[in-house]
Design a protein around this motif. Structure first.
Motif, PDB file in Angstrom:
ATOM      1  N   ILE A 173      -5.680   3.968  -5.365  1.00 38.13           N
ATOM      2  CA  ILE A 173      -6.352   4.275  -4.101  1.00 38.13           C
ATOM      3  C   ILE A 173      -6.540   5.790  -3.966  1.00 38.13           C
ATOM      4  O   ILE A 173      -7.611   6.268  -3.549  1.00 38.13           O
ATOM      5  CB  ILE A 173      -5.565   3.694  -2.914  1.00 38.13           C
ATOM      6  N   LYS A 174      -5.525   6.542  -4.336  1.00 38.14           N
ATOM      7  CA  LYS A 174      -5.626   8.004  -4.276  1.00 38.14           C
ATOM      8  C   LYS A 174      -6.731   8.521  -5.189  1.00 38.14           C
ATOM      9  O   LYS A 174      -7.453   9.469  -4.855  1.00 38.14           O
ATOM     10  CB  LYS A 174      -4.287   8.634  -4.667  1.00 38.14           C
ATOM     11  N   PHE A 184       0.803  -1.219   0.000  1.00 34.71           N
ATOM     12  CA  PHE A 184       0.000   0.000   0.000  1.00 34.71           C
ATOM     13  C   PHE A 184       0.838   1.271   0.000  1.00 34.71           C
ATOM     14  O   PHE A 184       0.301   2.354  -0.265  1.00 34.71           O
ATOM     15  CB  PHE A 184      -0.965  -0.012   1.191  1.00 34.71           C
ATOM     16  N   GLY A 202      -9.379   6.867  -5.971  1.00 37.92           N
ATOM     17  CA  GLY A 202     -10.661   6.315  -5.562  1.00 37.92           C
ATOM     18  C   GLY A 202     -11.169   5.199  -6.444  1.00 37.92           C
ATOM     19  O   GLY A 202     -12.352   4.830  -6.371  1.00 37.92           O
ATOM     20  N   THR A 203     -10.303   4.631  -7.273  1.00 39.32           N
ATOM     21  CA  THR A 203     -10.715   3.542  -8.166  1.00 39.32           C
ATOM     22  C   THR A 203     -10.407   2.161  -7.589  1.00 39.32           C
ATOM     23  O   THR A 203     -10.698   1.153  -8.219  1.00 39.32           O
ATOM     24  CB  THR A 203     -10.021   3.679  -9.531  1.00 39.32           C
ATOM     25  N   LEU A 204      -9.830   2.126  -6.400  1.00 43.55           N
ATOM     26  CA  LEU A 204      -9.473   0.860  -5.758  1.00 43.55           C
ATOM     27  C   LEU A 204      -9.526   1.059  -4.258  1.00 43.55           C
ATOM     28  O   LEU A 204      -9.213   2.140  -3.751  1.00 43.55           O
ATOM     29  CB  LEU A 204      -8.060   0.433  -6.181  1.00 43.55           C
ATOM     30  N   ASP A 205      -9.934   0.018  -3.530  1.00 43.63           N
ATOM     31  CA  ASP A 205      -9.826   0.088  -2.076  1.00 43.63           C
ATOM     32  C   ASP A 205      -8.988  -1.078  -1.568  1.00 43.63           C
ATOM     33  O   ASP A 205      -8.671  -2.008  -2.320  1.00 43.63           O
ATOM     34  CB  ASP A 205     -11.198   0.127  -1.394  1.00 43.63           C
ATOM     35  N   GLU A 206      -8.632  -1.033  -0.307  1.00 46.73           N
ATOM     36  CA  GLU A 206      -7.698  -2.005   0.246  1.00 46.73           C
ATOM     37  C   GLU A 206      -8.244  -3.423   0.226  1.00 46.73           C
ATOM     38  O   GLU A 206      -7.483  -4.389   0.265  1.00 46.73           O
ATOM     39  CB  GLU A 206      -7.298  -1.598   1.661  1.00 46.73           C
ATOM     40  N   ALA A 207      -9.562  -3.563   0.149  1.00 45.33           N
ATOM     41  CA  ALA A 207     -10.174  -4.893   0.154  1.00 45.33           C
ATOM     42  C   ALA A 207      -9.864  -5.675  -1.121  1.00 45.33           C
ATOM     43  O   ALA A 207     -10.060  -6.894  -1.160  1.00 45.33           O
ATOM     44  CB  ALA A 207     -11.685  -4.771   0.326  1.00 45.33           C
ATOM     45  N   HIS A 208      -9.352  -4.994  -2.162  1.00 45.98           N
ATOM     46  CA  HIS A 208      -9.043  -5.700  -3.408  1.00 45.98           C
ATOM     47  C   HIS A 208      -7.870  -6.665  -3.236  1.00 45.98           C
ATOM     48  O   HIS A 208      -7.754  -7.634  -3.982  1.00 45.98           O
ATOM     49  CB  HIS A 208      -8.743  -4.703  -4.527  1.00 45.98           C
TER      50      HIS A 208
END
Length: 325
Positions: A260-261, A250, A263-269
């Motif tokens: 992530i910055k 990360f 907003g197209t991905l979150d940590e759950a991926h």
């Protein structure tokens, strides 16, 4: 203290042993048995950098620091792009017990880590390998992939046709049973591959998600700092993603940081650390048609475990130079 050269590391850390060393230590990492500060990179002029990596392990019980110069133009001079030293300490009194060449150690343990992930995630019948990149890591990744899957066909992709052809010739001489092809078109290399290894120094994506095919496994290795990335957003989104160490993933995987910055991905991926898969605490490949992706950042735990293995074998074999401070 033992001083161990490049030749010593080559003799004492064969790929088959390195794979098992890395397999074991990644389980330790995911079980919380390591102290691993994030890599610190120091610019030293132009594109050159010095990486500082320190850490401590519970098993094997040791700690140390790796100082590694990253000079991307070195291969044109006939030198490795990674040069440096690793100092290993013993935990009873804090004394330095070994110093060894870190360039080759890094190359071997990195390829071994990809092999561990491939053994855990790639389809068992994977026979077609594509390596994107033609440097030192490409050579070690070829050996590593052959160690864990029944690879029969290799396709090599490089930026320069002459160097790519040279790599293919060298590989053919070393592995005469392989069917080897080569080219400069990455999309062509992705087509039909079972395993893909990206080992480039590219700052921009070389593999696009639209090119990926069902059932493939990717080892994304070359970009280990946030300003570099080898795959585009769609490749990340299409894949079941695994990594070596969550904090590194990360903070240092360029494509992940950017997504992530944005907003197209979150940590759950992120599905899991590879150590969690190895320990049976998280699932690996769940469908034959799934695309799996191992995002390698490289953690000091791998260096320390490999260095401790080298030191143990050096003592057994009487290799290295003994120096008293």
């Amino acid at each position: 203290m033992k001083i161990l050269s490049n030749a010593d590391v080559a003799a004492l850390l064969p790929m088959a042993e390195a794979i098992e060393v890395v397999d074991a230590v990644m389980r330790v990492v995911s079980a919380g048995g390591a102290q691993l500060p994030l890599r610190h990179a120091v610019p030293v002029g132009g594109r050159n950098m010095m990486g500082v990596m320190s850490g401590a392990l519970e098993t094997p019980h040791c700690y140390g620091v790796k100082l590694l110069s990253l000079f991307p133009d070195n291969p044109a001079r006939g030198l490795s792009g990674h040069r440096g030293a690793l100092v290993l300490f013993e935990p009873e009194t804090g004394g330095a017990v070994a110093m060894m060449d870190a360039g080759l150690l890094t190359a071997i343990r990195t390829a071994a880590a990809s092999a561990v992930a491939t053994r855990a995630l790639a389809r068992p019948d994977a026979t077609r390998l594509t390596i994107i990149g033609t440097g030192e890591q490409a050579e070690h990744h070829l050996e590593a992939m052959l160690s864990v899957r029944p690879v029969r066909a290799l396709h090599v992709v490089g930026r320069r046709a002459e160097k790519t052809a040279e790599f293919a010739r060298h590989a053919a001489a070393r592995y005469p049973a392989l069917t080897i092809t080569h080219g400069i078109d990455v999309q062509e290399g992705v087509r039909g591959a079972d395993i893909l290894c990206t080992v480039t120094s590219s700052a921009t994506p070389v593999v696009m998600g639209d090119w990926l095919e069902e059932g493939q496994h990717l080892n994304v290795v070359g970009a280990s700092i946030p300003v570099k990335r080898e795959i585009d957003d769609k490749a990340v989104l299409r894949a079941q993603v695994y990594t070596d160490y969550r904090p590194s993933f990360f903070a240092q995987a360029g494509e992940i940081v950017e997504m992530i910055k944005a907003g197209t991905l979150d940590e759950a991926h992120l599905k899991a650390e590879i150590g969690e898969v190895l320990a049976g605490q998280a699932p690996g490949r769940q469908q034959r048609e799934a695309i799996t992706l191992y995002r390698s950042l490289g953690v000091t735990a791998q260096d320390l475990a490999a260095a401790q293995h080298v030191l143990t074998r050096a003592i057994e074999d009487g290799r290295g130079q003994d120096v008293h401070f």
